[in-house]
Design a protein around this motif. Structure first.
Motif, mmCIF file in Angstrom:
data_model
loop_
_atom_site.group_PDB
_atom_site.id
_atom_site.type_symbol
_atom_site.label_atom_id
_atom_site.label_comp_id
_atom_site.label_asym_id
_atom_site.label_seq_id
_atom_site.Cartn_x
_atom_site.Cartn_y
_atom_site.Cartn_z
ATOM 1 N N ILE A 151 0.952 -1.401 -0.088
ATOM 2 C CA ILE A 151 -0.084 -0.112 0.110
ATOM 3 C C ILE A 151 0.699 1.191 -0.011
ATOM 4 C CG2 ILE A 151 -2.058 -1.079 1.163
ATOM 5 C CD1 ILE A 151 -1.164 0.019 3.578
ATOM 6 N N ALA A 152 2.202 1.123 0.436
ATOM 7 C CA ALA A 152 3.011 2.329 0.481
ATOM 8 C C ALA A 152 3.072 2.645 -1.066
ATOM 9 C CB ALA A 152 4.186 2.058 1.155
ATOM 10 N N GLY A 153 3.699 1.485 -1.583
ATOM 11 C CA GLY A 153 3.848 1.694 -3.086
ATOM 12 C C GLY A 153 2.982 2.317 -3.938
ATOM 13 N N GLN A 154 1.490 2.131 -3.462
ATOM 14 C CA GLN A 154 0.421 2.654 -4.183
ATOM 15 C C GLN A 154 0.059 4.009 -3.609
ATOM 16 O OE1 GLN A 154 -1.131 1.307 -6.880
ATOM 17 N NE2 GLN A 154 0.562 -0.238 -6.669
ATOM 18 N N GLY A 155 0.636 4.577 -2.898
ATOM 19 C CA GLY A 155 0.298 6.008 -2.369
ATOM 20 C C GLY A 155 -0.421 6.086 -1.091
ATOM 21 N N PHE A 156 -0.474 5.084 -0.462
ATOM 22 C CA PHE A 156 -1.297 5.067 0.636
ATOM 23 C C PHE A 156 -1.290 6.244 1.811
ATOM 24 C CE2 PHE A 156 -2.826 3.230 4.943
ATOM 25 C CZ PHE A 156 -4.184 3.232 4.846
ATOM 26 N N PHE A 157 -0.051 6.049 2.201
ATOM 27 C CA PHE A 157 0.479 6.913 3.308
ATOM 28 C C PHE A 157 0.700 8.529 2.854
ATOM 29 C CE2 PHE A 157 1.735 2.532 4.416
ATOM 30 C CZ PHE A 157 1.262 2.614 5.761
ATOM 31 N N LYS A 158 -0.519 9.027 2.491
ATOM 32 C CA LYS A 158 -0.341 10.621 2.042
ATOM 33 C C LYS A 158 -1.230 11.230 3.156
ATOM 34 C CE LYS A 158 0.738 9.960 -2.702
ATOM 35 N NZ LYS A 158 0.200 10.106 -4.152
ATOM 36 N N GLY A 159 -1.105 12.636 3.289
ATOM 37 C CA GLY A 159 -1.980 13.503 4.047
ATOM 38 C C GLY A 159 -3.184 12.935 4.156
ATOM 39 N N TRP A 160 -4.106 12.677 4.927
ATOM 40 C CA TRP A 160 -5.364 12.531 5.082
ATOM 41 C C TRP A 160 -6.023 13.367 6.199
ATOM 42 C CZ3 TRP A 160 -8.246 9.612 1.725
ATOM 43 C CH2 TRP A 160 -9.364 9.331 2.327
ATOM 44 N N ALA A 172 -8.835 13.005 8.838
ATOM 45 C CA ALA A 172 -9.713 12.326 9.378
ATOM 46 C C ALA A 172 -10.779 12.649 10.105
ATOM 47 C CB ALA A 172 -8.696 11.596 10.697
ATOM 48 N N ALA A 173 -11.006 14.058 10.003
ATOM 49 C CA ALA A 173 -12.397 14.621 10.612
ATOM 50 C C ALA A 173 -13.404 14.582 9.192
ATOM 51 C CB ALA A 173 -12.191 16.023 10.669
ATOM 52 N N LEU A 174 -12.704 14.558 7.911
ATOM 53 C CA LEU A 174 -13.718 14.608 6.648
ATOM 54 C C LEU A 174 -13.626 13.383 5.811
ATOM 55 C CD1 LEU A 174 -12.867 18.488 5.620
ATOM 56 C CD2 LEU A 174 -15.002 17.522 7.006
ATOM 57 N N GLY A 175 -12.676 12.720 6.303
ATOM 58 C CA GLY A 175 -12.474 11.332 5.402
ATOM 59 C C GLY A 175 -12.118 11.642 3.888
ATOM 60 N N ARG A 176 -10.960 12.489 3.516
ATOM 61 C CA ARG A 176 -10.765 12.646 2.270
ATOM 62 C C ARG A 176 -9.359 13.309 2.582
ATOM 63 N NH1 ARG A 176 -14.928 17.752 1.690
ATOM 64 N NH2 ARG A 176 -13.533 19.569 2.740
ATOM 65 N N PRO A 177 -8.446 13.260 1.340
ATOM 66 C CA PRO A 177 -6.943 13.728 1.247
ATOM 67 C C PRO A 177 -7.118 15.034 1.879
ATOM 68 C CG PRO A 177 -7.576 12.642 -0.756
ATOM 69 C CD PRO A 177 -9.111 12.762 -0.140
ATOM 70 N N GLY A 178 -5.956 15.415 2.480
ATOM 71 C CA GLY A 178 -5.660 16.733 3.090
ATOM 72 C C GLY A 178 -4.496 16.921 3.627
ATOM 73 N N PRO A 179 -4.042 18.204 3.923
ATOM 74 C CA PRO A 179 -2.511 18.371 4.233
ATOM 75 C C PRO A 179 -2.079 18.113 5.526
ATOM 76 C CG PRO A 179 -3.899 20.284 4.475
ATOM 77 C CD PRO A 179 -4.949 19.131 4.135
ATOM 78 N N LEU A 180 -2.848 17.390 6.308
ATOM 79 C CA LEU A 180 -2.329 17.085 7.893
ATOM 80 C C LEU A 180 -1.210 16.002 7.728
ATOM 81 C CD1 LEU A 180 -5.858 16.529 9.331
ATOM 82 C CD2 LEU A 180 -4.368 18.453 9.418
ATOM 83 N N PHE A 238 -13.077 9.710 10.724
ATOM 84 C CA PHE A 238 -13.053 9.168 9.370
ATOM 85 C C PHE A 238 -11.569 8.745 8.863
ATOM 86 C CE2 PHE A 238 -16.913 11.833 9.966
ATOM 87 C CZ PHE A 238 -17.549 10.794 9.873
ATOM 88 N N PRO A 239 -10.781 7.742 9.575
ATOM 89 C CA PRO A 239 -9.227 7.819 9.152
ATOM 90 C C PRO A 239 -9.368 6.927 7.881
ATOM 91 C CG PRO A 239 -10.109 6.151 10.773
ATOM 92 C CD PRO A 239 -11.149 7.170 10.601
ATOM 93 N N ARG A 240 -7.941 6.679 7.439
ATOM 94 C CA ARG A 240 -7.833 5.968 6.123
ATOM 95 C C ARG A 240 -7.613 4.605 6.567
ATOM 96 N NH1 ARG A 240 -4.299 7.375 0.610
ATOM 97 N NH2 ARG A 240 -5.791 6.033 -0.985
ATOM 98 N N TYR A 241 -8.106 3.458 6.191
ATOM 99 C CA TYR A 241 -7.782 2.342 6.592
ATOM 100 C C TYR A 241 -6.752 1.346 5.793
ATOM 101 C CZ TYR A 241 -11.662 3.117 9.685
ATOM 102 O OH TYR A 241 -12.511 3.594 10.909
ATOM 103 N N GLN A 286 -18.571 6.157 4.542
ATOM 104 C CA GLN A 286 -17.730 6.930 4.721
ATOM 105 C C GLN A 286 -16.522 6.472 5.487
ATOM 106 O OE1 GLN A 286 -20.618 9.536 6.790
ATOM 107 N NE2 GLN A 286 -19.520 11.299 5.855
ATOM 108 N N GLN A 287 -16.614 5.404 6.076
ATOM 109 C CA GLN A 287 -15.460 4.860 6.743
ATOM 110 C C GLN A 287 -14.660 3.949 5.900
ATOM 111 O OE1 GLN A 287 -14.414 4.787 10.026
ATOM 112 N NE2 GLN A 287 -15.873 6.515 10.244
ATOM 113 N N LEU A 288 -15.251 3.446 4.656
ATOM 114 C CA LEU A 288 -14.377 2.975 3.482
ATOM 115 C C LEU A 288 -13.702 3.653 2.678
ATOM 116 C CD1 LEU A 288 -17.138 0.069 2.658
ATOM 117 C CD2 LEU A 288 -14.969 -0.149 4.404
ATOM 118 N N ARG A 289 -13.922 4.874 2.745
ATOM 119 C CA ARG A 289 -13.289 6.037 1.745
ATOM 120 C C ARG A 289 -12.048 5.791 1.895
ATOM 121 N NH1 ARG A 289 -16.214 11.444 2.436
ATOM 122 N NH2 ARG A 289 -17.917 10.281 1.926
ATOM 123 N N GLY A 290 -11.175 5.722 0.756
ATOM 124 C CA GLY A 290 -9.858 5.627 0.768
ATOM 125 C C GLY A 290 -8.858 4.611 1.312
ATOM 126 N N SER A 291 -9.846 3.462 1.636
ATOM 127 C CA SER A 291 -9.217 2.211 2.162
ATOM 128 C C SER A 291 -8.429 1.521 1.120
ATOM 129 C CB SER A 291 -10.140 1.210 2.592
ATOM 130 O OG SER A 291 -10.975 1.950 3.672
#
Length: 228
Positions: free
Chosen positions: A59-68, A70-78, A163-166, A185-190
């Motif tokens: 998943i690291a190779g697929q870009g999983f560990f990017k800013g997220w 968790a309050a909105l369940g979507r990519p972010g600069p955090l 809403f973290p990324r799983y 909403q919980q599955l978003r970005g999994s």
């Protein structure tokens, strides 16, 4: 004898008695299988040390560990903060120290926190609720798990507006998460690594045989009058 007993003490006893055991799947670490190599046989699973390390690499190779966010369940600069849910056992502790931590380090990452849950199923809902509260307060953006299905965690997270990324894998039984209608909403970005098609997707999402060998196996079963 064929068993399914997620208890290393039990297997220590059977090994001491010279009894060879087999199981369809035990979520135990690499050291357990090395220690029990002459007395335990598990034909359809991988040890959890390898599962978690391979999954993190994938998943690291697929870009999983990017800013997220968790309050909105979507990519972010955090900033990325990774939390691990594991069982409170020596085996799962070794999975973390020998599998998860080195794999994350290979990608310049590390755990922010971990929660160890008691296997006592009568207390799981409360333990998951507390884990969600803790991770939300700490700003954990990405959640990994070595312990059972993440469904109870997701349900509690939905209630608490978290809403973290799983990062999932076959041992998390993604198919059952879909079947019981986990909050969308919980599955978003999994994202995750799968090697057990029957655990990875439900019937509605079954893509069919994923490889030529799987297709051949299905053909052999059908010729023998068996359902594939």
């Amino acid at each position: 004898t064929a068993v399914g007993w997620d208890d290393t003490l039990f297997y220590a006893c059977t090994r001491h008695a010279g009894v060879i055991t087999s199981s369809a799947g035990e979520a135990l670490d690499q050291q357990f299988f090395a220690d029990n190599a002459d007395y335990f046989y598990m034909p359809v699973e991988m040890n959890m040390t390898r599962v978690m390390a391979d999954n993190i690499d994938a998943i690291a190779g697929q870009g999983f560990f990017k800013g997220w966010n968790a309050a909105l369940g979507r990519p972010g600069p955090l900033p990325v903060k990774i939390g691990l849910i594991r069982k409170d056992s020596p085996s799962d502790l070794r999975v973390m120290t020998q599998g998860v931590n080195p794999a994350l380090a290979r990608h310049g990452l590390k755990l922010t926190d971990t929660v160890a849950l008691s296997p006592n199923t009568t207390q799981l809902a409360g333990q998951y609720s507390s884990a969600v509260l803790k991770f939300k307060a700490e700003g954990i953006t990405h959640v990994l798990s070595t312990f059972q299905s993440p469904l109870l965690f997701m349900e509690s997270a939905q209630t608490q507006g978290y809403f973290p990324r799983y990062g999932l894998q076959s041992r998390d039984s993604p198919a059952s998460v879909l079947e019981v209608s986990a909050p969308k909403q919980q599955l978003r970005g999994s994202m995750g690594l799968g090697w057990q098609q029957y655990n990875d997707v439900n019937a509605a999402h079954d893509p069919g045989p994923p490889s030529p060998r799987a297709k051949l196996c299905a053909q052999i079963l059908r010729k023998a009058g068996q359902s594939s």
